[in-house]
Design a protein around this motif. Structure first.
Motif, PDB file in Angstrom:
ATOM      1  N   PRO A  87       0.812  -1.228   0.000  1.00  0.00           N
ATOM      2  CA  PRO A  87       0.000   0.000   0.000  1.00  0.00           C
ATOM      3  C   PRO A  87       0.843   1.275   0.000  1.00  0.00           C
ATOM      4  O   PRO A  87       0.413   2.300  -0.534  1.00  0.00           O
ATOM      5  CB  PRO A  87      -0.830  -0.124   1.290  1.00  0.00           C
ATOM      6  CG  PRO A  87      -0.930  -1.593   1.531  1.00  0.00           C
ATOM      7  CD  PRO A  87       0.370  -2.175   1.047  1.00  0.00           C
ATOM      8  N   CYS A  88       2.043   1.227   0.562  1.00  0.00           N
ATOM      9  CA  CYS A  88       2.848   2.460   0.599  1.00  0.00           C
ATOM     10  C   CYS A  88       3.254   2.916  -0.799  1.00  0.00           C
ATOM     11  O   CYS A  88       3.556   4.085  -1.015  1.00  0.00           O
ATOM     12  CB  CYS A  88       4.074   2.305   1.506  1.00  0.00           C
ATOM     13  SG  CYS A  88       5.448   1.421   0.763  1.00  0.00           S
ATOM     14  N   LYS A  89       3.229   1.982  -1.763  1.00  0.00           N
ATOM     15  CA  LYS A  89       3.591   2.371  -3.135  1.00  0.00           C
ATOM     16  C   LYS A  89       2.383   2.890  -3.915  1.00  0.00           C
ATOM     17  O   LYS A  89       2.510   3.326  -5.051  1.00  0.00           O
ATOM     18  CB  LYS A  89       4.229   1.182  -3.875  1.00  0.00           C
ATOM     19  CG  LYS A  89       5.616   0.843  -3.354  1.00  0.00           C
ATOM     20  CD  LYS A  89       6.228  -0.405  -3.966  1.00  0.00           C
ATOM     21  CE  LYS A  89       6.378  -0.368  -5.460  1.00  0.00           C
ATOM     22  NZ  LYS A  89       7.144  -1.555  -5.955  1.00  0.00           N
ATOM     23  N   ASN A  90       1.200   2.787  -3.294  1.00  0.00           N
ATOM     24  CA  ASN A  90      -0.013   3.249  -3.982  1.00  0.00           C
ATOM     25  C   ASN A  90      -0.420   4.645  -3.559  1.00  0.00           C
ATOM     26  O   ASN A  90      -1.387   5.182  -4.067  1.00  0.00           O
ATOM     27  CB  ASN A  90      -1.177   2.279  -3.687  1.00  0.00           C
ATOM     28  CG  ASN A  90      -0.966   0.941  -4.358  1.00  0.00           C
ATOM     29  OD1 ASN A  90      -0.414   0.877  -5.463  1.00  0.00           O
ATOM     30  ND2 ASN A  90      -1.391  -0.135  -3.708  1.00  0.00           N
ATOM     31  N   ASP A  91       0.296   5.234  -2.616  1.00  0.00           N
ATOM     32  CA  ASP A  91      -0.098   6.528  -2.059  1.00  0.00           C
ATOM     33  C   ASP A  91       0.998   7.551  -2.379  1.00  0.00           C
ATOM     34  O   ASP A  91       2.013   7.637  -1.686  1.00  0.00           O
ATOM     35  CB  ASP A  91      -0.277   6.360  -0.531  1.00  0.00           C
ATOM     36  CG  ASP A  91      -0.637   7.669   0.140  1.00  0.00           C
ATOM     37  OD1 ASP A  91      -0.683   8.716  -0.534  1.00  0.00           O
ATOM     38  OD2 ASP A  91      -0.871   7.633   1.368  1.00  0.00           O
ATOM     39  N   SER A  93       1.187  10.579  -1.944  1.00  0.00           N
ATOM     40  CA  SER A  93       1.486  11.614  -0.946  1.00  0.00           C
ATOM     41  C   SER A  93       2.679  11.187  -0.076  1.00  0.00           C
ATOM     42  O   SER A  93       3.346  12.024   0.531  1.00  0.00           O
ATOM     43  CB  SER A  93       0.261  11.909  -0.079  1.00  0.00           C
ATOM     44  OG  SER A  93       0.054  10.849   0.835  1.00  0.00           O
ATOM     45  N   LEU A  94       2.948   9.875  -0.036  1.00  0.00           N
ATOM     46  CA  LEU A  94       4.104   9.423   0.756  1.00  0.00           C
ATOM     47  C   LEU A  94       5.433   9.806   0.084  1.00  0.00           C
ATOM     48  O   LEU A  94       6.440  10.023   0.759  1.00  0.00           O
ATOM     49  CB  LEU A  94       4.037   7.914   1.002  1.00  0.00           C
ATOM     50  CG  LEU A  94       2.895   7.466   1.925  1.00  0.00           C
ATOM     51  CD1 LEU A  94       2.834   5.947   2.005  1.00  0.00           C
ATOM     52  CD2 LEU A  94       3.064   8.072   3.322  1.00  0.00           C
ATOM     53  N   LYS A  97       5.843  13.153   1.217  1.00  0.00           N
ATOM     54  CA  LYS A  97       6.234  13.154   2.630  1.00  0.00           C
ATOM     55  C   LYS A  97       7.758  12.921   2.744  1.00  0.00           C
ATOM     56  O   LYS A  97       8.439  13.565   3.553  1.00  0.00           O
ATOM     57  CB  LYS A  97       5.462  12.052   3.372  1.00  0.00           C
ATOM     58  CG  LYS A  97       5.807  11.958   4.828  1.00  0.00           C
ATOM     59  CD  LYS A  97       4.991  10.916   5.568  1.00  0.00           C
ATOM     60  CE  LYS A  97       5.593  10.721   6.953  1.00  0.00           C
ATOM     61  NZ  LYS A  97       4.844   9.869   7.827  1.00  0.00           N
ATOM     62  N   TYR A 161       1.518   3.925 -10.138  1.00  0.00           N
ATOM     63  CA  TYR A 161       0.822   5.134 -10.579  1.00  0.00           C
ATOM     64  C   TYR A 161      -0.092   4.761 -11.731  1.00  0.00           C
ATOM     65  O   TYR A 161       0.181   3.789 -12.440  1.00  0.00           O
ATOM     66  CB  TYR A 161       1.856   6.192 -11.014  1.00  0.00           C
ATOM     67  CG  TYR A 161       1.378   7.607 -10.817  1.00  0.00           C
ATOM     68  CD1 TYR A 161       1.220   8.129  -9.536  1.00  0.00           C
ATOM     69  CD2 TYR A 161       1.079   8.418 -11.905  1.00  0.00           C
ATOM     70  CE1 TYR A 161       0.766   9.424  -9.350  1.00  0.00           C
ATOM     71  CE2 TYR A 161       0.636   9.714 -11.723  1.00  0.00           C
ATOM     72  CZ  TYR A 161       0.476  10.218 -10.441  1.00  0.00           C
ATOM     73  OH  TYR A 161       0.035  11.500 -10.245  1.00  0.00           O
TER      74      TYR A 161
END
Ligand SMILES: NC(=O)c1ccc[n+]([C@@H]2O[C@H](COP(=O)([O-])OP(=O)(O)OC[C@H]3O[C@@H](n4cnc5c(N)ncnc54)[C@H](O)[C@@H]3O)[C@@H](O)[C@H]2O)c1
Ligand SMILES: [Zn+2]
Length: 387
Positions: A87-91, A93-94, A97, A161
């Motif tokens: 999931p961290c690769k789908n957001d 905004s991270l 961050k 993406y």
């Protein structure tokens, strides 16, 4: 046309250690001294939330290490903790961050980003680091068997993406990869097992002696014993790096991708099962499909295929999943769409790597869909009767 050759040399450093943040461990100190810095370099550390949870005292250990080696390391800010797993690769905004953290810590092109985590967090943070200030040196600390032996030791990063895997990303050689085996101890069993399949994969395409060594350790690997896992992860990492450094195509400009043996079906199976089947489990099944296919195509002898499949099963992987036969849009099994998607992903000429003998690879440019279907049915039969 004006044409000048620019030669770029990269060092791809992989180190193996335990308890890397213990003050007496010189691995990081030695790494930071390599560039003979004129001032103490800033280091900002990012970590996977699950590793932080499984490693009590990690933030304190980092601070302790920086205090003990203050003449070579200037810790620039607190540990930045990121969500772990895909999931961290789908957001996106991270990614921002991470850039913000780099900016707030005032890192510059003489600074370092350290990232501790599974392959997903490594991909995210290394992408952010390789684009901030046009690329900040980054050191990877992979914490899964899969990332220590395979994904984490490579030169690629990226995030998902447009709903597509790794659509944004770059090739960036990390400053170093530090494989600290002690991180593997806190991994859930399923994740501990996953890396073994990539070791079998790389042994099949490059190193027969290693394949035989894995066979000789099969029972210990099935029990996921730490020393056996460490040996297999280490050799797997060495072979992957050897391939990247000497295979002639480190930045994947060609169409062949030998390290992706068994992966065309694996990627599609992960997608069909909505990632309930992990990458390692999917590769086990994908390799089984390609091995049985190769026998039917006359590329590989049946005894060898059975031998490899027996090893994969002994270690605890399944060789079939009903998702292989799930119907796709065209009425044919969806898995066959994986062939076209694999070609699209690589671009260029359709190329799949098969294994004609243990330790050797063969590139083919077409696959017979009918024989693939036969292979999948045969595997279903084998799985049912347990042969
Ligand atoms: N860049 C590349 O060349 C390359 C190659 C292959 C795969 N990958 C990528 O790697 C990712 C998969 O990586 P992975 O298999 O390491 O899985 P992962 O990063 O998804 O990690 C699996 C799970 O284990 C947790 N975890 C990690 N280390 C832990 C530890 N020591 N203790 C407890 N929990 C821990 C994570 O938070 C996550 O929940 C995919 O996104 C894949 O695309 C990249
Ligand atoms: Zn893989």
């Amino acid at each position: 046309m004006l044409e000048k050759k620019i030669r770029l040399e990269h060092s791809h450093r992989i180190l193996f250690t335990r308890e890397v943040f213990a003050p007496a461990n010189m691995t990081i100190r030695d790494l930071l001294m390599l560039d003979r810095p004129t001032k103490v370099p800033k280091v900002l550390v990012f970590a996977d939330e699950h590793v932080v949870a499984a490693t009590p005292g990690l933030a304190d250990a980092l601070r302790g290490y920086a205090r003990a080696h203050a003449e070579v390391i200037d810790l620039a800010g607190d540990l930045v903790v990121l969500p772990g797993g895909e999931p961290c690769k789908n957001d996106f905004s991270l990614v921002q961050k991470c850039w913000e953290a780099v900016n707030d810590a005032m890192l510059d092109r003489h600074s370092y980003v350290f990232v501790i985590g599974g392959g997903a967090v490594l991909d995210l943070v290394c992408f952010a680091a390789s684009t901030a200030h046009r690329g900040i040196r980054h050191v990877r600390f992979p914490t899964t068997t899969l990332s220590q032996g395979d994904g984490g030791v490579g030169v690629k990063n990226g995030v998902n993406y447009f709903g597509k895997k790794n659509w944004v990303g770059s090739f960036a050689v990390p400053y170093a990869v530090v494989n600290d085996f002690s991180f593997l101890e806190s991994l859930p069993r399923r994740e501990r097992r996953n890396g073994i399949i990539e070791a079998i994969k790389v042994s099949l395409i490059r190193d027969r002696a290693f394949f035989e060594e894995i066979e000789s350790m099969a029972d210990r690997l099935a029990r996921l014993e730490q020393p056996a896992l460490e040996r297999v992860v280490q050799r797997s990492a060495e072979l992957h790096v050897e391939h990247i450094a000497t295979g002639g195509d480190p930045f994947e400009l060609g169409s062949a991708r030998p390290l992706d043996f068994g992966h065309w079906a694996a990627h599609k199976l992960e997608q069909i099962t909505r990632f309930e089947v992990t990458h390692g489990e999917a590769v086990a099944i994908g390799m089984a499909v390609d091995l049985v296919y190769s026998v039917r195509k006359g590329i590989l002898d049946e005894i060898t295929a059975r031998r490899v499949i027996a090893l994969v099963r002994r270690i605890g992987f399944d060789i079939f999943h009903p998702g292989l036969l799930a119907e796709g849009h065209s009425g044919e099994p969806a898995i066959l769409e994986g062939l076209e998607e694999f070609r699209e992903h690589l671009g260029g000429e359709f190329t799949v790597t098969l294994v004609p003998r243990i330790g050797q690879k063969l590139e083919v440019h077409e696959m017979d869909r009918h024989l693939i279907l036969e292979a999948m049915h045969e595997l279903r039969g084998q799985a049912l009767v347990g042969v």
